[in-house]
Scaffold this motif. Structure first.
Motif, PDB file in Angstrom:
ATOM      1  N   LEU A   1       0.852  -1.132   0.449  1.00 43.43           N
ATOM      2  CA  LEU A   1      -0.010  -0.338   0.539  1.00 43.43           C
ATOM      3  C   LEU A   1       0.931   1.713  -0.189  1.00 43.43           C
ATOM      4  O   LEU A   1       0.969   2.533  -0.999  1.00 43.43           O
ATOM      5  CB  LEU A   1      -1.194   0.141   1.305  1.00 43.43           C
ATOM      6  CG  LEU A   1      -2.233  -1.308   1.280  1.00 43.43           C
ATOM      7  CD1 LEU A   1      -2.365  -1.173   2.323  1.00 43.43           C
ATOM      8  CD2 LEU A   1      -2.564  -1.969  -0.013  1.00 43.43           C
ATOM      9  N   LEU A   2       1.695   1.256   0.567  1.00 44.30           N
ATOM     10  CA  LEU A   2       2.967   2.249   0.691  1.00 44.30           C
ATOM     11  C   LEU A   2       3.268   2.180  -0.536  1.00 44.30           C
ATOM     12  O   LEU A   2       3.285   3.795  -1.140  1.00 44.30           O
ATOM     13  CB  LEU A   2       4.104   2.001   1.757  1.00 44.30           C
ATOM     14  CG  LEU A   2       4.909   2.697   1.437  1.00 44.30           C
ATOM     15  CD1 LEU A   2       4.806   4.884   1.733  1.00 44.30           C
ATOM     16  CD2 LEU A   2       6.108   2.471   2.556  1.00 44.30           C
TER      17      LEU A   2
ATOM     18  N   GLY B   1       0.742   4.280  -3.212  1.00 44.17           N
ATOM     19  CA  GLY B   1       0.328   5.863  -2.602  1.00 44.17           C
ATOM     20  C   GLY B   1       1.804   6.577  -3.262  1.00 44.17           C
ATOM     21  O   GLY B   1       1.747   7.154  -3.799  1.00 44.17           O
TER      22      GLY B   1
END
Length: 251
Positions: free
Chosen positions: A153-154, A157
């Motif tokens: 998820l990082l 982002g």
């Protein structure tokens, strides 16, 4: 810093080449594909993922590495370009079919781009470091996402932050109204805005590729990929059970 400085120069060359090739698009529709500086940029980002991941380096590779035609130019370019095509092909098809779809084209295209951006880190990591394209099977891609967990998820982002400055330059007319597009392009054409945005795009793109390389280091042994390791079928003399001695025939 030196690597990213030279990448900024190549970004400007790619922008100039895009303008020149756009003029020739009226004669040959394939002209924008021949943006060679853009090819070099994609190849460099593939080299970054390879060096930080499988090669286990802790420094950015110099642009185009050793200038080997296969290992440093064609292969990394093809792996990165194939990942981009796989993720954004539905959005491209919808943009081409805009007259048939109608008014909902912009919304559907934006949704397809968001979905493609979510899966891009897993697809890019697989095409660059996964050895075989059989590892692009959907269940294996979902396993890569699950194994990476919050770090994935990082990376998504970081990718969105990377795409925001780039999208300001590449936003097509199908997503923006002509007045808004012309206003944005006139604003970002100013040097005091264009230079910081380009530097930010280059930095975030390197950070994104660096992070993918670190994900490979941390989780490569857990990925359900083919052709990652070789298990020998030969008997280990230490672990193998002792052989029974053969009996001599009687008489």
């Amino acid at each position: 810093v030196a690597v990213m400085f030279f990448l900024c120069i190549i970004y400007f060359l790619a922008e100039k080449a895009a303008g020149i090739l756009e003029v020739g698009q009226s004669l040959f529709s394939f002209m924008p594909i021949l943006n060679i500086p853009l090819w070099l940029i994609l190849a460099h980002y593939g080299c970054v993922i390879e060096d930080i991941g499988p090669n286990n380096y802790d420094e950015l590779p110099r642009p185009f590495r050793h200038l080997a035609s296969q290992e440093d130019l064609l292969k990394p370019f093809f792996t990165v370009a194939s990942a981009l095509v796989l993720c954004y092909l539905p959005a491209i098809v919808i943009a081409i079919q805009e007259p048939r779809i109608g008014q909902n084209t912009r919304s559907i295209m934006l949704i397809m781009e968001l979905i493609g951006s979510f899966f891009l880190p897993a697809v890019l990591l697989t095409t660059v470091t996964g050895i075989t394209y059989a590892n692009l099977r959907p269940d294996r891609l979902l396993s890569v996402i699950r194994i990476c967990g919050g770090d994935y998820l990082l990376s998504v982002g970081i990718l969105f932050l990377t795409l925001i400055p780039t999208a300001l330059y590449l936003a097509p007319g199908s997503l923006l109204s002509p007045d808004l597009r012309d206003t944005i392009q006139a604003t970002i054409a100013r040097p005091q805005i264009m230079l910081p945005l380009t530097a930010l795009s280059v930095y975030l793109a390197h950070f994104f590729c660096w992070h993918l390389g670190l994900l490979y280091r941390a989780h490569q042994e857990e990925f359900p990929w083919l052709l990652q390791r070789h298990i020998s079928k030969r008997r280990d003399p230490v672990m193998a059970p002792p052989r029974r001695p053969r009996r001599k025939p009687a008489g």
